[in-house]
Design a protein around this motif. Structure first.
Motif, PDB file in Angstrom:
ATOM      1  N   TYR A  15       0.875  -4.826  -5.351  1.00  0.00           N
ATOM      2  CA  TYR A  15       1.214  -5.332  -6.678  1.00  0.00           C
ATOM      3  C   TYR A  15       2.276  -6.414  -6.556  1.00  0.00           C
ATOM      4  O   TYR A  15       2.938  -6.517  -5.525  1.00  0.00           O
ATOM      5  N   TYR A  74      -4.627   1.141   0.141  1.00  0.00           N
ATOM      6  CA  TYR A  74      -3.539   1.178  -0.843  1.00  0.00           C
ATOM      7  C   TYR A  74      -3.360  -0.204  -1.451  1.00  0.00           C
ATOM      8  O   TYR A  74      -3.195  -1.177  -0.725  1.00  0.00           O
ATOM      9  N   PRO A  75      -3.374  -0.290  -2.783  1.00  0.00           N
ATOM     10  CA  PRO A  75      -3.268  -1.599  -3.435  1.00  0.00           C
ATOM     11  C   PRO A  75      -1.871  -2.206  -3.303  1.00  0.00           C
ATOM     12  O   PRO A  75      -0.892  -1.510  -3.032  1.00  0.00           O
ATOM     13  N   SER A  96      -4.112  -1.751   4.253  1.00  0.00           N
ATOM     14  CA  SER A  96      -4.062  -2.543   3.014  1.00  0.00           C
ATOM     15  C   SER A  96      -5.345  -2.399   2.193  1.00  0.00           C
ATOM     16  O   SER A  96      -5.359  -2.734   1.012  1.00  0.00           O
ATOM     17  N   LYS A  97      -6.417  -1.899   2.807  1.00  0.00           N
ATOM     18  CA  LYS A  97      -7.661  -1.654   2.056  1.00  0.00           C
ATOM     19  C   LYS A  97      -7.600  -0.318   1.305  1.00  0.00           C
ATOM     20  O   LYS A  97      -8.322  -0.116   0.345  1.00  0.00           O
ATOM     21  N   ARG A 115      -3.790   9.026  -4.154  1.00  0.00           N
ATOM     22  CA  ARG A 115      -4.621   8.506  -3.062  1.00  0.00           C
ATOM     23  C   ARG A 115      -4.355   9.249  -1.755  1.00  0.00           C
ATOM     24  O   ARG A 115      -5.229   9.359  -0.911  1.00  0.00           O
ATOM     25  N   TRP A 147       2.355   3.300 -10.442  1.00  0.00           N
ATOM     26  CA  TRP A 147       1.937   2.881  -9.095  1.00  0.00           C
ATOM     27  C   TRP A 147       2.270   3.965  -8.075  1.00  0.00           C
ATOM     28  O   TRP A 147       1.486   4.252  -7.176  1.00  0.00           O
TER      29      TRP A 147
END
Length: 166
Positions: free
Chosen positions: A141, A138-139, A135-136, A162, A155
């Motif tokens: 939303y 990949y963001p 989770s750090k 990434r 997104w």
């Protein structure tokens, strides 16, 4: 130069969140892109009835040719074993990941759901020689407040970048 449409795999709680997930899928399909991970409910039950091996084989098949996995998160998504397996396999094959909270979307009955946990927080991975939760990397939303209908494509492209799948 034509850009090939990106092939995305959608991962979600296939019983509780199906209706909301279908709304997200419709906005993705409108962009003429391909997606996978949406078995019919009867097919899904048959896959689950086949046990872990059948499920894993189905996930591998669905992930074939995808570069990004979109994790649609409702109230109980993070507790679903199949979701965790899909995330693990997606990350393992190098897919980019996008987390989208969909609990704020109205369901077919006009109701919202409570917000669940981000399932990527459960995965510790090596990053620059340190263990960090996925989770750090990949963001996450929110479909409603972050205007998912307008931003889903961006997104997904960001997740691909990434993961080095530009």
């Amino acid at each position: 130069e034509t850009v090939m449409p990106r092939h995305a795999f959608f991962c979600f709680h296939r019983e509780r969140d199906r209706w909301r997930a279908d709304q997200v899928r419709k906005s993705w399909i409108e962009r003429d892109t391909s997606e996978s991970g949406f078995p019919e409910p009867a097919d899904w039950n048959a896959i689950l009835d086949g046990g872990d091996e059948a499920l894993e084989a189905w996930i591998d098949q669905q992930l074939e040719g995808t570069t990004v996995t979109v994790v649609l998160v409702g109230a109980e998504t993070a507790e679903q074993d199949h979701v965790l397996t899909e995330i693990e396999k997606s990350y393992g094959r190098g897919n980019g990941l996008v987390v989208i909270f969909i609990n704020g979307m109205l369901d077919q009955g006009g109701a919202r759901d409570k917000k669940g946990a981000n399932p990527l927080a459960d995965f510790q991975v090596d990053h620059d020689r340190v263990k960090v939760p996925l989770s750090k990397l990949y963001p996450a939303y929110d479909w409603v407040t972050d205007m998912g209908r307008m931003n889903l494509n961006a997104w997904i492209e960001d997740a691909a970048r990434r993961a080095g799948k530009a």
